[in-house]
Design a protein around this motif. Structure first.
Motif, PDB file in Angstrom:
ATOM      1  N   PHE A  18       0.827  -1.206   0.000  1.00  0.00           N
ATOM      2  CA  PHE A  18       0.000   0.000   0.000  1.00  0.00           C
ATOM      3  C   PHE A  18       0.862   1.257   0.000  1.00  0.00           C
ATOM      4  CE2 PHE A  18      -2.181   3.311   2.395  1.00  0.00           C
ATOM      5  CZ  PHE A  18      -3.267   3.506   1.565  1.00  0.00           C
ATOM      6  N   ILE A  19       1.971   1.244   0.761  1.00  0.00           N
ATOM      7  CA  ILE A  19       2.865   2.414   0.766  1.00  0.00           C
ATOM      8  C   ILE A  19       3.413   2.650  -0.634  1.00  0.00           C
ATOM      9  CG2 ILE A  19       5.117   3.215   1.546  1.00  0.00           C
ATOM     10  CD1 ILE A  19       4.565   2.059   4.223  1.00  0.00           C
ATOM     11  N   TYR A  20       3.894   1.564  -1.256  1.00  0.00           N
ATOM     12  CA  TYR A  20       4.479   1.693  -2.597  1.00  0.00           C
ATOM     13  C   TYR A  20       3.450   2.232  -3.585  1.00  0.00           C
ATOM     14  CZ  TYR A  20       7.903   0.370  -6.134  1.00  0.00           C
ATOM     15  OH  TYR A  20       8.829   0.375  -7.111  1.00  0.00           O
ATOM     16  N   GLY A  21       2.296   1.563  -3.628  1.00  0.00           N
ATOM     17  CA  GLY A  21       1.278   2.028  -4.563  1.00  0.00           C
ATOM     18  C   GLY A  21       0.730   3.384  -4.200  1.00  0.00           C
ATOM     19  N   GLY A  22       0.697   3.683  -2.880  1.00  0.00           N
ATOM     20  CA  GLY A  22       0.171   4.965  -2.451  1.00  0.00           C
ATOM     21  C   GLY A  22       1.074   6.109  -2.840  1.00  0.00           C
ATOM     22  N   ILE A  23       2.406   5.893  -2.730  1.00  0.00           N
ATOM     23  CA  ILE A  23       3.328   6.937  -3.167  1.00  0.00           C
ATOM     24  C   ILE A  23       3.203   7.145  -4.673  1.00  0.00           C
ATOM     25  CG2 ILE A  23       5.779   7.468  -3.458  1.00  0.00           C
ATOM     26  CD1 ILE A  23       6.280   6.288  -0.748  1.00  0.00           C
ATOM     27  N   GLY A  24       3.056   6.016  -5.399  1.00  0.00           N
ATOM     28  CA  GLY A  24       2.870   6.143  -6.837  1.00  0.00           C
ATOM     29  C   GLY A  24       1.591   6.871  -7.193  1.00  0.00           C
ATOM     30  N   ALA A  25       0.512   6.572  -6.471  1.00  0.00           N
ATOM     31  CA  ALA A  25      -0.769   7.206  -6.788  1.00  0.00           C
ATOM     32  C   ALA A  25      -0.807   8.647  -6.320  1.00  0.00           C
ATOM     33  CB  ALA A  25      -1.912   6.414  -6.152  1.00  0.00           C
ATOM     34  N   ALA A  26      -0.037   8.973  -5.254  1.00  0.00           N
ATOM     35  CA  ALA A  26       0.000  10.351  -4.783  1.00  0.00           C
ATOM     36  C   ALA A  26       0.633  11.263  -5.823  1.00  0.00           C
ATOM     37  CB  ALA A  26       0.773  10.433  -3.467  1.00  0.00           C
ATOM     38  N   CYS A  27       1.561  10.693  -6.625  1.00  0.00           N
ATOM     39  CA  CYS A  27       2.163  11.496  -7.690  1.00  0.00           C
ATOM     40  C   CYS A  27       1.121  11.891  -8.740  1.00  0.00           C
ATOM     41  CB  CYS A  27       3.289  10.726  -8.346  1.00  0.00           C
ATOM     42  SG  CYS A  27       4.554  10.203  -7.215  1.00  0.00           S
ATOM     43  N   LEU A  28       0.095  11.036  -8.897  1.00  0.00           N
ATOM     44  CA  LEU A  28      -0.947  11.366  -9.865  1.00  0.00           C
ATOM     45  C   LEU A  28      -1.729  12.598  -9.429  1.00  0.00           C
ATOM     46  CD1 LEU A  28      -2.445   7.869 -10.637  1.00  0.00           C
ATOM     47  CD2 LEU A  28      -1.105   9.257 -12.154  1.00  0.00           C
ATOM     48  N   LEU A  29      -1.868  12.783  -8.089  1.00  0.00           N
ATOM     49  CA  LEU A  29      -2.684  13.887  -7.602  1.00  0.00           C
ATOM     50  C   LEU A  29      -2.050  15.232  -7.908  1.00  0.00           C
ATOM     51  CD1 LEU A  29      -3.800  12.544  -4.128  1.00  0.00           C
ATOM     52  CD2 LEU A  29      -5.119  12.696  -6.205  1.00  0.00           C
ATOM     53  N   TRP A  30      -0.690  15.256  -7.935  1.00  0.00           N
ATOM     54  CA  TRP A  30      -0.016  16.508  -8.225  1.00  0.00           C
ATOM     55  C   TRP A  30       0.487  16.544  -9.667  1.00  0.00           C
ATOM     56  CZ3 TRP A  30      -0.103  14.763  -3.185  1.00  0.00           C
ATOM     57  CH2 TRP A  30      -0.583  15.698  -2.251  1.00  0.00           C
ATOM     58  N   HIS A  31      -0.314  16.065 -10.588  1.00  0.00           N
ATOM     59  CA  HIS A  31      -0.120  16.220 -12.021  1.00  0.00           C
ATOM     60  C   HIS A  31       1.165  15.569 -12.522  1.00  0.00           C
ATOM     61  CE1 HIS A  31      -3.412  19.003 -11.625  1.00  0.00           C
ATOM     62  NE2 HIS A  31      -2.723  19.688 -10.765  1.00  0.00           N
ATOM     63  N   GLY A  32       1.535  14.462 -11.935  1.00  0.00           N
ATOM     64  CA  GLY A  32       2.676  13.729 -12.452  1.00  0.00           C
ATOM     65  C   GLY A  32       2.219  12.407 -13.026  1.00  0.00           C
ATOM     66  N   ASN A  33       3.167  11.651 -13.558  1.00  0.00           N
ATOM     67  CA  ASN A  33       2.851  10.303 -13.972  1.00  0.00           C
ATOM     68  C   ASN A  33       2.841   9.402 -12.742  1.00  0.00           C
ATOM     69  OD1 ASN A  33       2.694  10.825 -16.734  1.00  0.00           O
ATOM     70  ND2 ASN A  33       4.931  10.812 -16.866  1.00  0.00           N
ATOM     71  N   PHE A  34       2.366   8.177 -12.946  1.00  0.00           N
ATOM     72  CA  PHE A  34       2.399   7.206 -11.859  1.00  0.00           C
ATOM     73  C   PHE A  34       3.856   6.911 -11.517  1.00  0.00           C
ATOM     74  CE2 PHE A  34       1.916   2.830 -10.188  1.00  0.00           C
ATOM     75  CZ  PHE A  34       1.055   3.127  -9.156  1.00  0.00           C
ATOM     76  N   LEU A  35       4.197   6.976 -10.222  1.00  0.00           N
ATOM     77  CA  LEU A  35       5.557   6.782  -9.708  1.00  0.00           C
ATOM     78  C   LEU A  35       6.521   7.856 -10.198  1.00  0.00           C
ATOM     79  CD1 LEU A  35       5.919   2.927 -10.036  1.00  0.00           C
ATOM     80  CD2 LEU A  35       5.669   4.180  -7.941  1.00  0.00           C
ATOM     81  N   ASP A  36       6.018   9.042 -10.453  1.00  0.00           N
ATOM     82  CA  ASP A  36       6.883  10.160 -10.846  1.00  0.00           C
ATOM     83  C   ASP A  36       7.134  10.997  -9.585  1.00  0.00           C
ATOM     84  OD1 ASP A  36       8.267  12.042 -12.142  1.00  0.00           O
ATOM     85  OD2 ASP A  36       6.593  12.863 -13.274  1.00  0.00           O
ATOM     86  N   TYR A  37       8.127  10.579  -8.802  1.00  0.00           N
ATOM     87  CA  TYR A  37       8.275  11.104  -7.445  1.00  0.00           C
ATOM     88  C   TYR A  37       8.569  12.602  -7.413  1.00  0.00           C
ATOM     89  CZ  TYR A  37       9.361   6.172  -7.130  1.00  0.00           C
ATOM     90  OH  TYR A  37       9.356   4.838  -7.283  1.00  0.00           O
ATOM     91  N   GLY A  38       9.125  13.131  -8.474  1.00  0.00           N
ATOM     92  CA  GLY A  38       9.526  14.540  -8.451  1.00  0.00           C
ATOM     93  C   GLY A  38       8.365  15.507  -8.285  1.00  0.00           C
TER      94      GLY A  38
END
Lengths: 160, 93
Positions: A80-100
């Protein structure tokens, strides 16, 4: 725990070395970004430190410390942490797993990417540790625990 | 020998022959002009520090460039744990 000091040498050795093993596992997880190591290896070390305690002190002793439900929760929570970090990037207009794109108060986006890598390493470490300990529990329980083998009445670990 | 085992042996031998034949065509170990080390590896080695700020480019490749791979590796480990739980666990009485 009637025979408290049944294997004095093994129990003392495990008691001395267990904090070192657990600390080393945490070090491997957190330092995996900068050096050889990472979530998979650190999780295995964490899980094996816990399994070592379970071998030396018995499964009932260690189940009092961390219940099996929590172990299973951790193994799911890592994914869940891994997927959640990836999905959180989607909320701020990034790609999935786009941590920047994560809104962390750091100087430049590359440092945020480094932190994102460390975050997912923590998730991987939790999952691997949980799965290792869970498989060990299942193997031990499938063979019957100590009280069952002595013929005493025991509901089994899982019914607690 | 039973005919099914004989058939399996022949299949294994033929497959092994083709695999060994294919190994001859592969580039040498550590060959710097091999396709595997000329396609994306130089990019990772040169740019991973600037792209990800991770000092170790193995973890940059593992967690950032190929994050999907690692995500589903983790999911596979989780599923393996769940499968072991389903197979080995006793039912409640």
């Amino acid at each position: 725990m009637t025979n408290r000091y049944e294997n004095l040498i093994i129990e003392f050795f495990c008691r001395v070395i267990a904090p070192v093993v657990l600390l080393f596992g945490v070090y491997i997880v957190f330092h995996g970004e900068a050096s050889p190591g990472g979530g998979f290896q650190g999780g295995v070390i964490l899980g094996s430190g816990y399994i070592m305690l379970a071998i030396a002190y018995g499964i009932d002793f260690t189940l009092k410390r961390i219940r099996e439900r929590i172990i299973l929760f951790l193994s799911g929570f890592g994914v869940f942490i891994y997927g959640g970090i990836g999905a959180a990037c989607l909320l701020w207009h990034g790609n999935f797993l786009d941590y920047g794109k994560l809104p962390l108060p750091l100087a430049h986006t590359n440092a945020i990417r480094g932190l994102g890598i460390m975050g997912i390493e923590i998730g991987v470490g939790l999952t691997v540790m949980g799965v290792m300990v869970s498989i060990y529990y299942d193997l031990i329980v499938a063979g019957g625990n100590q009280k069952e083998n002595k013929g005493e009445v025991c509901d089994g670990i899982l019914s607690r | 020998m039973k005919p099914l085992k004989l058939l399996a042996l022949i299949t294994v031998l033929i497959t092994a022959f083709f695999l060994m034949y294919g190994v001859n065509e592969m580039p040498d170990w550590g060959n710097s002009s091999a396709p595997a080390s000329t396609h994306v590896s130089p990019y990772y080695i040169q740019h991973s520090q600037d792209d990800t700020d991770a000092p170790n480019f193995v973890s940059a490749v593992l967690a950032d460039y190929r994050g999907f791979d690692t995500l589903f590796e983790t999911t596979v480990i989780f599923c393996a744990g769940m499968a072991c739980m389903m197979l080995l666990r006793k039912k409640k009485k």
